[in-house]
Design an enzyme around this catalytic site. Structure first.
Site, PDB file in Angstrom:
ATOM      1  N   HIS A  77       0.848  -1.188   0.000  1.00  0.00           N
ATOM      2  CA  HIS A  77       0.000   0.000   0.000  1.00  0.00           C
ATOM      3  C   HIS A  77       0.885   1.239   0.000  1.00  0.00           C
ATOM      4  O   HIS A  77       1.875   1.307   0.721  1.00  0.00           O
ATOM      5  CB  HIS A  77      -0.882   0.011   1.253  1.00  0.00           C
ATOM      6  CG  HIS A  77      -1.924   1.083   1.240  1.00  0.00           C
ATOM      7  ND1 HIS A  77      -3.200   0.867   0.768  1.00  0.00           N
ATOM      8  CD2 HIS A  77      -1.887   2.381   1.619  1.00  0.00           C
ATOM      9  CE1 HIS A  77      -3.902   1.986   0.859  1.00  0.00           C
ATOM     10  NE2 HIS A  77      -3.128   2.918   1.377  1.00  0.00           N
ATOM     11  N   ASP A 156     -14.530   3.075   6.644  1.00  0.00           N
ATOM     12  CA  ASP A 156     -13.439   3.967   6.228  1.00  0.00           C
ATOM     13  C   ASP A 156     -13.880   4.897   5.100  1.00  0.00           C
ATOM     14  O   ASP A 156     -13.416   6.034   5.007  1.00  0.00           O
ATOM     15  CB  ASP A 156     -12.206   3.176   5.795  1.00  0.00           C
ATOM     16  CG  ASP A 156     -11.105   4.105   5.303  1.00  0.00           C
ATOM     17  OD1 ASP A 156     -10.618   4.904   6.121  1.00  0.00           O
ATOM     18  OD2 ASP A 156     -10.768   4.071   4.105  1.00  0.00           O
ATOM     19  N   ARG A 163     -13.297  13.272   6.404  1.00  0.00           N
ATOM     20  CA  ARG A 163     -11.983  13.869   6.695  1.00  0.00           C
ATOM     21  C   ARG A 163     -11.560  14.797   5.565  1.00  0.00           C
ATOM     22  O   ARG A 163     -10.984  15.864   5.790  1.00  0.00           O
ATOM     23  CB  ARG A 163     -10.929  12.766   6.872  1.00  0.00           C
ATOM     24  CG  ARG A 163     -11.018  12.066   8.212  1.00  0.00           C
ATOM     25  CD  ARG A 163     -10.183  10.813   8.213  1.00  0.00           C
ATOM     26  NE  ARG A 163      -8.781  11.077   7.942  1.00  0.00           N
ATOM     27  CZ  ARG A 163      -7.957  10.213   7.340  1.00  0.00           C
ATOM     28  NH1 ARG A 163      -8.397   9.030   6.959  1.00  0.00           N
ATOM     29  NH2 ARG A 163      -6.710  10.532   7.119  1.00  0.00           N
ATOM     30  N   SER A 178      -7.050   4.268   8.746  1.00  0.00           N
ATOM     31  CA  SER A 178      -7.624   4.163   7.407  1.00  0.00           C
ATOM     32  C   SER A 178      -6.859   3.138   6.552  1.00  0.00           C
ATOM     33  O   SER A 178      -7.441   2.240   5.939  1.00  0.00           O
ATOM     34  CB  SER A 178      -7.595   5.551   6.752  1.00  0.00           C
ATOM     35  OG  SER A 178      -7.896   5.483   5.395  1.00  0.00           O
ATOM     36  N   LYS A 182      -8.018  -1.217   5.891  1.00  0.00           N
ATOM     37  CA  LYS A 182      -8.201  -1.803   4.554  1.00  0.00           C
ATOM     38  C   LYS A 182      -7.242  -2.967   4.334  1.00  0.00           C
ATOM     39  O   LYS A 182      -7.590  -3.971   3.716  1.00  0.00           O
ATOM     40  CB  LYS A 182      -8.016  -0.722   3.483  1.00  0.00           C
ATOM     41  CG  LYS A 182      -9.227   0.209   3.410  1.00  0.00           C
ATOM     42  CD  LYS A 182      -9.046   1.340   2.415  1.00  0.00           C
ATOM     43  CE  LYS A 182      -8.059   2.350   2.892  1.00  0.00           C
ATOM     44  NZ  LYS A 182      -8.189   3.693   2.370  1.00  0.00           N
TER      45      LYS A 182
HETATM   46  N1  URA Z   1      -4.483   6.577   2.194  1.00  0.00           N
HETATM   47  C1  URA Z   1      -5.564   6.020   2.818  1.00  0.00           C
HETATM   48  O1  URA Z   1      -6.032   4.964   2.423  1.00  0.00           O
HETATM   49  N2  URA Z   1      -6.086   6.668   3.862  1.00  0.00           N
HETATM   50  C2  URA Z   1      -5.598   7.827   4.345  1.00  0.00           C
HETATM   51  O2  URA Z   1      -6.113   8.339   5.308  1.00  0.00           O
HETATM   52  C3  URA Z   1      -4.481   8.392   3.686  1.00  0.00           C
HETATM   53  C4  URA Z   1      -3.935   7.742   2.621  1.00  0.00           C
END
Ligand code: URA
Length: 451
Positions: A77, A156, A163, A178, A182
């Site tokens: 990620h 999320d 946000r 966040s 995931k």
């Molecule tokens: N990437 C994400 O998935 N969430 C965030 O809050 C920032 C970057």
């Protein structure tokens, strides 16, 4: 909800029941936006305890149902950047070395691009596969890259959207929750995080980026996942290409053993960690295999099979995908050195051309984009091309070049040709600030063992 907001506002930790109620409110809409927004701002300003972060991550991860284990062995990620096309390269590269990848990717928003948008610039590529199709493709080829499903950490989605409009994005615990919710929901036992640092990333300073990386590694460890975080430069775009089709074209160059040096270096490091974790071998042994796979064509052949497997037209990517017809260069007016690059602004130039979206519903234009050759510390002679815009009209191309000019700070090095090395070294030192000046875009690595 008022009690919960009050507690977080006053720095008092929420109980596990309260955390569950809060996340339920994000998921099912039972708590209004204004109260959730107030809670987010309280969390942003006061922070959250480690226990709250672990629990929130877990409850957000399971907000769409229990997590199931992934078909892939390793996941990756990125916290988001400009010109970040690494997934397009890493997925085939790692999977051709015996480490299955079943990745869910997202769309771009704002100044950052998204892997799905880039993949969709390949005619025919299917981002939606059924669970059975994903399983069949991973069993057959060891690779699938698909869209995030609605069941993947749905809390999320609303939390992130709120946000985004309440100036609470760049909070270390909120980003960590966040990202890791995931990743936990996607189910992979091994996770490599690419934490971007610089003026094109959410974390602009190295100490804050390290804090974020450590927190995400701790969350993973707490939940029994093996996590490594690499901190990588985002004080300039990664590689040259920024856009969609244009980034696929650059990914192809890298998969065939070429491409910009910084992109190749970062891909090699990320892939080496992914292969090391996936196969339980050292990073050095993995690195040798990764370099061979790039230079001897295995990664490229795997890319072709993967794209064909998901319905994409491979003949379209064997050569460059078509780009927008109006092309205009930003050219150096005199001998000068690149002092700094406003990476966020460069991402916005691509966005204004139509390569990105202001809102999730916006459609993008796959053929527009930029080639930004400038790197901090680079010297240009009068007439050298610094960047090229690919636009749908002459006017759009002209505006893009004006904006690029404002985003790249050049300083004169008139009459210092013989002392160029010294001057450039000096300027780089000033321009880089807290970021280490180095050939490699990888600034640091944080392992579970460091915690
Ligand atoms: N990437 C994400 O998935 N969430 C965030 O809050 C920032 C970057």
């Amino acid at each position: 909800m008022i009690d919960l907001i009050e507690k977080t506002r006053d720095g008092v930790a929420l109980t596990s029941d309260e955390v569950r109620r809060l996340v339920q409110g994000f998921t099912d809409g039972s708590i209004p936006d204004y109260q959730l927004a107030a809670w987010l701002m309280a969390a942003y300003l006061k922070g959250l305890s480690d226990d709250e972060v672990y629990l929130l991550t877990d409850v957000v991860a399971t907000s769409g149902g229990p997590t199931t284990s992934s078909l892939g062995v390793v996941d990756k990620h990125s916290t988001g950047g400009v010109g970040d096309k690494t997934t397009l390269i890493l997925a085939p590269l790692v999977s051709c070395l015996g480490v299955p990848v079943a990745k869910m990717s997202g769309r771009g928003l704002g100044h950052t691009g998204g892997t799905l948008d880039k993949l969709e610039s390949i005619p025919g590529y299917r981002i939606y596969l059924t669970k059975e199709e994903i399983a069949a493709q991973v069993a057959h080829l060891g690779i699938a890259v698909v869209t995030q499903t609605d069941e993947l950490a749905p809390a999320d989605k609303r939390m992130y959207a709120l946000r985004d409009v309440t100036a609470t994005v760049d909070s270390i615990p909120l980003i960590a929750i966040s990202v890791m919710s995931k990743k936990l929901a996607a189910g992979s036992p091994n996770i490599v995080l690419d934490v971007k640092v610089g003026n094109g990333a959410f974390m602009s300073s190295l100490p804050r980026a390290k804090e974020l990386a450590r927190m995400m590694v701790r969350i993973g460890k707490h939940h029994g996942r093996n996590v490594r975080a690499l901190l990588t430069r985002m004080d300039q775009p990664l590689g040259f290409a920024i856009g969609n089709a244009i980034e696929v074209n650059e990914a192809r160059q890298c998969l065939q053993g070429g491409g910009p040096v910084d992109l190749r270096e970062e891909v090699i490091e990320l892939a080496s960690h992914m292969v090391s974790m996936g196969r339980g071998i050292t990073v050095d042994v993995a690195r040798r295999e990764v370099i061979d796979a790039l230079d001897q064509g295995r990664a490229w052949r795997q890319f072709e099979q993967w794209i064909a497997g998901q319905g994409g037209d491979v003949s379209a990517v064997v050569e460059d995908l078509p780009l927008a017809p109006y092309r205009l260069n930003l050219v150096a007016e005199r001998t000068s050195v690149v002092q700094s690059i406003n990476t966020y602004a460069i991402g916005n130039v691509a966005l204004h051309l139509g390569a990105g979206r202001h809102q999730l519903e916006d459609t993008i234009d796959p053929g527009v984009g930029l080639l930004c050759y400038a790197k901090v510390g680079q010297v240009y002679e009068r007439g050298d091309v610094i960047a090229t815009a690919f636009a749908r009209s002459e006017e759009m191309a002209r505006q893009a070049v004006e904006r690029l000019k404002a985003a790249i700070t050049l300083v004169d090095v008139r009459g210092v040709r013989d002392e160029r090395e010294m001057v450039v070294g000096d300027r780089m030192g000033q321009a880089m600030g807290s970021l280490r000046s180095s050939e490699s875009p990888v600034l640091d690595t944080i392992f579970s063992a460091d915690q």
